[in-house]
Design a protein around this motif. Sequence first.
Motif, PDB file in Angstrom:
ATOM      1  N   TYR A 100      -4.264   7.833   8.198  1.00 37.14           N
ATOM      2  CA  TYR A 100      -5.073   6.875   7.461  1.00 37.14           C
ATOM      3  C   TYR A 100      -4.956   5.491   8.098  1.00 37.14           C
ATOM      4  O   TYR A 100      -4.089   5.235   8.937  1.00 37.14           O
ATOM      5  N   GLN A 148       1.549  12.853  -2.138  1.00 38.68           N
ATOM      6  CA  GLN A 148       0.394  12.137  -2.671  1.00 38.68           C
ATOM      7  C   GLN A 148      -0.663  11.832  -1.617  1.00 38.68           C
ATOM      8  O   GLN A 148      -1.859  11.816  -1.929  1.00 38.68           O
ATOM      9  N   ARG A 149      -0.256  11.597  -0.393  1.00 41.99           N
ATOM     10  CA  ARG A 149      -1.185  11.128   0.632  1.00 41.99           C
ATOM     11  C   ARG A 149      -1.584  12.185   1.665  1.00 41.99           C
ATOM     12  O   ARG A 149      -2.721  12.176   2.143  1.00 41.99           O
ATOM     13  N   ASN A 153       0.796  -1.230   0.000  1.00 43.95           N
ATOM     14  CA  ASN A 153       0.000   0.000   0.000  1.00 43.95           C
ATOM     15  C   ASN A 153       0.827   1.276   0.000  1.00 43.95           C
ATOM     16  O   ASN A 153       0.288   2.364  -0.183  1.00 43.95           O
ATOM     17  N   GLY A 176       4.001   3.741   1.918  1.00 45.88           N
ATOM     18  CA  GLY A 176       4.191   4.326   3.233  1.00 45.88           C
ATOM     19  C   GLY A 176       4.865   3.368   4.199  1.00 45.88           C
ATOM     20  O   GLY A 176       5.370   2.303   3.818  1.00 45.88           O
ATOM     21  N   VAL A 198       5.370  10.145  -0.997  1.00 45.75           N
ATOM     22  CA  VAL A 198       4.258   9.702  -0.157  1.00 45.75           C
ATOM     23  C   VAL A 198       3.581  10.897   0.508  1.00 45.75           C
ATOM     24  O   VAL A 198       2.349  10.996   0.556  1.00 45.75           O
ATOM     25  N   PHE A 241      -4.471   3.405   3.170  1.00 48.34           N
ATOM     26  CA  PHE A 241      -4.684   4.798   2.771  1.00 48.34           C
ATOM     27  C   PHE A 241      -6.096   5.007   2.220  1.00 48.34           C
ATOM     28  O   PHE A 241      -6.314   5.824   1.326  1.00 48.34           O
ATOM     29  N   LYS A 268      -1.100   4.840   9.159  1.00 51.82           N
ATOM     30  CA  LYS A 268      -0.154   5.707   8.443  1.00 51.82           C
ATOM     31  C   LYS A 268      -0.439   7.151   8.841  1.00 51.82           C
ATOM     32  O   LYS A 268      -1.469   7.719   8.452  1.00 51.82           O
TER      33      LYS A 268
END
Length: 411
Positions: free
Chosen positions: A158, A144-145, A91, A93, A141, A162, A108
């Motif tokens: 998360y 994007q997250r 996934n 991270g 990461v 995610f 995360k």
Amino acid sequence: MNWLTNAAHARWLENETDALLDFASGAMVEEGFAYLSSEGEQIPAEGSQLWLTCRMIHCFALGSLLGRPGSATMVDHGLRALSGHFRDDVNGGWYAQVGPDGPMDDTKAAYAHAFVILAGASAASAGRPGGKELLEEALTVSLQRFWREDEGMVVESYDRTFTDLEDYRGVNANMHTVEAYLAAADVTGDDTWLERATRISRRVVDDFARNQSWRIPEHFDANWQPLLDYNMDSPSDPFRPAGATIGHWFEWSRLVLHVRAAWAARGVSAEDWMLEGAQALFDLGVTEGWDVDGADGFVYTVDWDGKPLVRERMHWVVTEALAAAAALYRVTGDANLAAWYQLWWEYAAVHLIDTENGSWVHELAPDNGPSATVWAGKPDTYHAVQATLIPRLPLTPVLAPALAQGLLDTH
């Protein structure tokens, strides 16, 4: 005598850096770095936590840049743990906490992922294999997250995949993201990270803090509306305490000065709120935090009227006050800052630096006796190590890049 300009004091700081790194070396375990007890013993039940392991990598990268044999080995060990035990290859991270049998906490969080960036930046500055690659992956990461371009802030946390994003928003995660993005800007040469650090800092200091009489709200809902009553039923939470957190005022004061100095080094004039905010946060931290209840030391938190809420004394608050005093003195030359700096090192030497068992006592009671209400043990050397180095370095670049450029004791 001004300790901030005293070469003998710099030598004392250097000895304290070495002592802290020596203590931290006892934390190495297969999965990364362990949580240490007050006596420096590993606590297996705590596993290896991502934020702690990354802070250890950062500290030992600083040690390597200072020429301390053995530190590079510790950095390399931590990097292997991040690329193996902590990494989620499915996934993306990194897991929050791992043990010998795998993830113990697979969430995360932006807070811990900010320290992955810092670890990568510091390892890259120290020239350690894999450091640059870790930094690039961690920045990807984060972007994007966690980063939200329309908000100029990062979201909180998360689940493993995610997929489920927590509704809560926190200033603490954003604060350490500022720290991480500053290091990233210095190491990569990409000023987009500095711009993002500035956007976060502007919103927190020039908006949230200013509008709350400089007492920084820490907790928000998903729309960035402050939750001023958050955790009032558990005010001593180590990561999400109720009220306003004194130590973070000092931390933000210093970080804003790093941001300000970074722009100045690029020929960009400082925004007015930067020095104003840094000074206001520092002054309020002294007024409402230090010696407010009949004993030396900083209270942990205050309510929205500035009255003590949690009165225990955390070691990291003193370290951040020391660092902020040094940073603000660098900008203003105010002799009062040098006096505070000396007083707080005196307090640390008497009450916090543990000459018998090593490192610093992490928490004291309101009377400066033993306490473990918020923090048990001595898991963290990051704040104290930085307090021994920030007075010896310029405000920009930040710590590891500055050491890599040979800027120790040159300001």
